[in-house]
Motif scaffolding. Structure first.
Motif, short mmCIF file in Angstrom:
data_model
loop_
_atom_site.label_atom_id
_atom_site.label_comp_id
_atom_site.label_asym_id
_atom_site.label_seq_id
_atom_site.Cartn_x
_atom_site.Cartn_y
_atom_site.Cartn_z
N LEU A 173 -12.13 1.28 11.94
CA LEU A 173 -11.71 -0.03 12.18
C LEU A 173 -10.12 -0.19 11.75
CD1 LEU A 173 -14.65 -2.20 10.54
CD2 LEU A 173 -14.19 -1.84 12.94
N ALA A 174 -9.78 0.42 10.95
CA ALA A 174 -8.28 0.33 10.66
C ALA A 174 -7.46 0.91 11.72
CB ALA A 174 -8.15 1.18 9.29
N GLU A 175 -7.76 1.76 12.08
CA GLU A 175 -7.09 2.50 13.56
C GLU A 175 -7.25 1.14 14.55
OE1 GLU A 175 -5.54 5.04 14.06
OE2 GLU A 175 -6.22 6.65 12.88
N GLU A 176 -8.21 0.56 14.67
CA GLU A 176 -8.38 -0.40 16.00
C GLU A 176 -7.74 -1.73 15.46
OE1 GLU A 176 -11.68 -1.07 18.16
OE2 GLU A 176 -12.74 0.41 17.02
N THR A 177 -7.60 -2.18 14.32
CA THR A 177 -6.94 -3.39 13.93
C THR A 177 -5.43 -3.43 13.43
OG1 THR A 177 -7.88 -3.08 11.64
CG2 THR A 177 -9.28 -4.30 13.19
N GLY A 178 -4.99 -2.18 12.91
CA GLY A 178 -3.75 -1.72 12.43
C GLY A 178 -3.65 -2.11 10.99
N ALA A 179 -4.88 -2.23 10.44
CA ALA A 179 -4.75 -2.15 8.80
C ALA A 179 -4.36 -0.65 8.18
CB ALA A 179 -6.38 -2.24 8.51
N ASP A 180 -3.77 -0.74 6.96
CA ASP A 180 -3.25 0.25 6.22
C ASP A 180 -4.13 1.33 6.21
OD1 ASP A 180 -2.62 1.73 3.71
OD2 ASP A 180 -0.61 1.05 4.33
N LEU A 181 -4.21 2.58 6.42
CA LEU A 181 -5.18 3.44 6.46
C LEU A 181 -5.40 3.92 5.11
CD1 LEU A 181 -4.28 5.82 9.61
CD2 LEU A 181 -6.35 4.14 9.29
N GLU A 182 -4.58 4.06 4.21
CA GLU A 182 -4.63 4.58 2.85
C GLU A 182 -5.23 3.56 2.04
OE1 GLU A 182 -0.98 7.77 1.71
OE2 GLU A 182 -0.60 5.55 1.86
N LYS A 209 0.47 0.06 -3.24
CA LYS A 209 -0.47 -0.21 -2.47
C LYS A 209 -1.66 -0.36 -3.43
CE LYS A 209 1.12 2.38 1.47
NZ LYS A 209 0.53 3.21 2.57
N ILE A 210 -1.69 -0.16 -4.65
CA ILE A 210 -2.88 -0.08 -5.65
C ILE A 210 -3.37 -1.58 -5.67
CG2 ILE A 210 -3.68 0.07 -7.92
CD1 ILE A 210 -1.95 2.61 -8.18
N GLU A 211 -2.59 -2.58 -5.76
CA GLU A 211 -2.99 -3.66 -5.74
C GLU A 211 -3.99 -4.33 -4.57
OE1 GLU A 211 -3.60 -5.45 -8.86
OE2 GLU A 211 -2.80 -3.76 -9.68
N ALA A 212 -3.44 -3.94 -3.56
CA ALA A 212 -4.29 -4.31 -2.15
C ALA A 212 -5.53 -3.45 -2.14
CB ALA A 212 -3.47 -3.74 -1.12
N VAL A 213 -5.56 -2.29 -2.84
CA VAL A 213 -7.05 -1.68 -2.67
C VAL A 213 -7.94 -2.48 -3.64
CG1 VAL A 213 -8.22 0.33 -3.60
CG2 VAL A 213 -6.00 0.50 -2.42
N VAL A 214 -7.30 -3.06 -4.78
CA VAL A 214 -7.92 -3.80 -6.01
C VAL A 214 -8.58 -5.06 -5.35
CG1 VAL A 214 -7.78 -5.07 -8.17
CG2 VAL A 214 -6.95 -2.68 -7.92
N GLU A 215 -7.74 -5.73 -4.73
CA GLU A 215 -7.94 -6.70 -3.87
C GLU A 215 -9.07 -6.62 -2.88
OE1 GLU A 215 -7.80 -11.25 -3.29
OE2 GLU A 215 -7.71 -9.65 -4.94
N ALA A 216 -8.96 -5.72 -2.30
CA ALA A 216 -10.30 -5.46 -1.10
C ALA A 216 -11.55 -5.27 -1.79
CB ALA A 216 -9.59 -4.24 -0.18
N ILE A 217 -11.58 -4.20 -2.93
CA ILE A 217 -12.78 -4.01 -3.57
C ILE A 217 -13.25 -5.45 -4.40
CG2 ILE A 217 -13.79 -2.98 -5.58
CD1 ILE A 217 -11.88 -0.63 -4.68
N LEU A 232 -5.76 -8.19 5.85
CA LEU A 232 -6.70 -7.61 6.69
C LEU A 232 -7.41 -6.31 6.07
CD1 LEU A 232 -7.43 -6.75 9.81
CD2 LEU A 232 -5.39 -5.79 9.97
N GLU A 233 -6.95 -5.57 5.12
CA GLU A 233 -7.64 -4.41 4.51
C GLU A 233 -8.80 -4.98 3.75
OE1 GLU A 233 -3.81 -3.36 5.69
OE2 GLU A 233 -4.30 -5.01 4.42
N ALA A 234 -8.86 -6.24 3.33
CA ALA A 234 -10.04 -6.73 2.63
C ALA A 234 -11.00 -7.19 3.74
CB ALA A 234 -9.70 -7.97 1.86
#
Length: 227
Positions: free
Chosen positions: A66-75, A114-122, A140-142
């Motif tokens: 989905l990240a590939e298709e939407t342009g979300a950050d892969l990491e 990028k850590i806080e973006a991971v935290v927010e998505a979770i 988008l990553e969330a």
């Protein structure tokens, strides 16, 4: 990591462990602990089915697609996928998992910005459905993590996954089919309607249709005349 602590310096972070290996290992350990708690087996015996680990691996696979298709950050998406259920045993697992993910990633070579973006998505992935008409999750990553987590519950493979759960032990085939039919036509339909991204909405409809077709075929077999 406490509120007053500081992230490791650039020099020290160069010596830290690979984030992907660490995330996968911790996710697998949590899944194994959950499996041993769920299945009534003797010490040293093989767990019949690694329910959580299969789920986490599928979420990671779908999320990257989905990240590939939407342009979300892969990491961001991949790290969030591996760690989204790392505290599944707790009642508020998304909040607990988000806090745990922050500490885990700061102790690896994952990009600190990028850590806080991971935290927010979770933190935002909990729940099975979203209110009808609700706007798509942001960032988008969330949205991608939410969609991947829910897509893993859709499709023929998801039915096999569910049937492998310890909750079906002792149930007849008819009982299993009836329970799945109720689950698919009630709860799963609502999951389909909760997707955030266009690719996920498309995949959700396709997977849901496959589930219904499989259950319809199963019911037809039950209704066939006996030889």
């Amino acid at each position: 990591m406490t509120a007053n602590s500081q992230p490791p310096s650039t020099d020290s972070r160069a010596q830290l462990h690979d984030w992907r290996q660490i995330c996968q290992a911790l996710a697998q350990q949590q899944a194994e602990d959950e499996a041993f708690a769920a299945w009534p087996i003797e010490d040293g015996a093989t767990v019949p089915f690694q329910h959580r680990w299969e789920h986490v691996m599928e979420v990671a696979r779908i999320a990257l697609g989905l990240a590939e298709e939407t342009g979300a950050d892969l990491e961001i998406v991949e790290a969030a996928a591996w760690l989204h259920d790392v505290r599944k045993e707790q009642s508020k697992h998304a909040e607990a998992g988000a806090r745990e993910a922050r500490q885990i990633l700061y102790d690896t070579d994952f990009p600190t910005d990028k850590i806080e973006a991971v935290v927010e998505a979770i933190r935002r992935h909990s729940g099975s459905v979203r209110p009808r008409g609700a706007p798509s999750l942001e960032p988008l990553e969330a949205a991608v993590l939410w969609d991947a987590d829910k897509l893993s519950k859709l499709g023929v493979s998801a039915l096999s996954h569910r049937l492998s759960s310890h909750t079906y032990v002792g149930m007849s085939l008819h009982e299993r089919r009836a329970e799945l039919d109720e689950y698919v036509h009630d709860k799963v339909r609502k999951i389909v309607e909760s997707m955030n991204t266009e690719p996920a909405r498309r995949y959700a409809e396709e997977r849901y249709a496959a589930m219904v077709q499989m259950l319809d075929a199963w019911l037809r077999e039950e209704d066939e005349p006996k030889a």
